[in-house]
Write an enzyme that holds these catalytic residues in place. Structure first.
Site, PDB file in Angstrom:
ATOM      1  N   LYS A  83     -30.459  31.519 -39.903  1.00  0.00           N
ATOM      2  CA  LYS A  83     -29.837  30.431 -40.350  1.00  0.00           C
ATOM      3  C   LYS A  83     -31.381  29.404 -40.985  1.00  0.00           C
ATOM      4  O   LYS A  83     -32.383  29.337 -40.353  1.00  0.00           O
ATOM      5  CB  LYS A  83     -29.429  29.367 -39.438  1.00  0.00           C
ATOM      6  CG  LYS A  83     -28.366  28.377 -39.861  1.00  0.00           C
ATOM      7  CD  LYS A  83     -27.717  27.677 -38.762  1.00  0.00           C
ATOM      8  CE  LYS A  83     -26.676  26.719 -39.191  1.00  0.00           C
ATOM      9  NZ  LYS A  83     -26.038  26.121 -38.005  1.00  0.00           N
TER      10      LYS A  83
HETATM   11  C1  E4P Z   1     -22.948  24.385 -38.204  1.00  0.00           C
HETATM   12  O1  E4P Z   1     -23.703  25.311 -38.685  1.00  0.00           O
HETATM   13  C2  E4P Z   1     -23.446  23.000 -38.372  1.00  0.00           C
HETATM   14  O2  E4P Z   1     -25.059  23.001 -37.890  1.00  0.00           O
HETATM   15  C3  E4P Z   1     -22.672  22.063 -37.455  1.00  0.00           C
HETATM   16  O3  E4P Z   1     -21.501  22.395 -37.755  1.00  0.00           O
HETATM   17  C4  E4P Z   1     -22.948  20.638 -37.964  1.00  0.00           C
HETATM   18  O4  E4P Z   1     -22.017  19.814 -37.553  1.00  0.00           O
HETATM   19  P1  E4P Z   1     -22.197  18.212 -37.103  1.00  0.00           P
HETATM   20  O5  E4P Z   1     -22.316  17.408 -38.455  1.00  0.00           O
HETATM   21  O6  E4P Z   1     -20.980  17.714 -36.502  1.00  0.00           O
HETATM   22  O7  E4P Z   1     -23.570  17.906 -36.552  1.00  0.00           O
END
Ligand code: E4P
Length: 217
Positions: A83
């Site tokens: 990622k």
């Molecule tokens: C997933 O890849 C993201 O990091 C995550 O969904 C972020 O979610 P949040 O905005 O609730 O922290």
């Protein structure tokens, strides 16, 4: 529609995985910090449990170090998706890591233009954040819809991984729009089973079971 679980909480992943609800997992530095575990150790454990892609996020901000970190993360297991953030350096890292045959999830996407760049850089997944756009009174679901149209216009095969999902309604809406994948916290996925009329109906059945003394076992 594929379901990814947005957590580094191993028992929570295991519970959903046993039900066949887990097509993959996403983590990020905040979720790793919340788990209190070492990133390499917890990621290895998740990869061994889940057969689908497991996103593990780099910590660097320059392309060379992101690439080095990505290569190290990719060695954990075959199902790692590295990622990287949607910055110019992140796109460079995406290009290199995807050209080497790694799955890459480009995260922190907040616009159609960013999604186009990620697709052109060879991203396996693009992660538009619905909840964080809604938090500032923008329309997160509209972004998913717009990326769907643009990717379909040009046949981009990058998968739309709808992220920052806060409610079960977000998931139903993403399914209608045609997001390829949703990633949501375990509690949000479990809340999809809830309906007030289910509870009310079950209460009525339980009263009749008790009053009629109905027994099966
Ligand atoms: C997933 O890849 C993201 O990091 C995550 O969904 C972020 O979610 P949040 O905005 O609730 O922290």
């Amino acid at each position: 529609m594929k379901f990814f679980v947005d957590t580094a909480d191993v028992p929570a992943i295991a519970e959903l995985n046993d039900l066949g609800m887990v097509d993959g997992v996403t983590t990020n530095p905040s979720l790793i910090a919340k788990s209190g575990r070492d990133i390499l150790e917890v990621t290895r454990e998740i990869c061994a449990m889940v057969s689908g892609p497991v996103s593990a996020e780099v910590t660097a901000t320059d392309a060379d170090t992101m690439i080095a970190e990505g290569r190290k993360l990719a060695k954990i297991a075959d199902n790692i998706a590295v990622k990287v953030p949607l910055t110019w350096d992140g796109l460079k890292a995406c290009k290199t890591l995807s050209s080497e045959g790694n799955m890459v999830n480009v995260t922190l996407c907040f616009s159609v233009n960013q999604a186009i760049l990620a697709a052109k850089a060879g991203a396996t997944f693009i992660s538009p954040f619905i909840g964080r756009l809604d938090d500032i009174n923008l329309d997160g679901l509209q972004l998913i819809e717009d990326i769907r149209v643009v990717y379909d216009n040009y046949g981009f095969d990058t998968q739309i991984l709808a992220a920052s999902i806060r409610t079960a309604n977000h998931i139903a809406d993403c399914a209608k729009i045609g997001a390829d994948v949703i990633t949501a916290p375990p509690a949000v996925i479990k809340s999809m089973a809830s309906h007030v009329l289910t509870d009310k109906g079950l209460d009525a059945f339980l009263k009749d079971i008790a009053s009629a003394g109905i027994k099966i076992l």
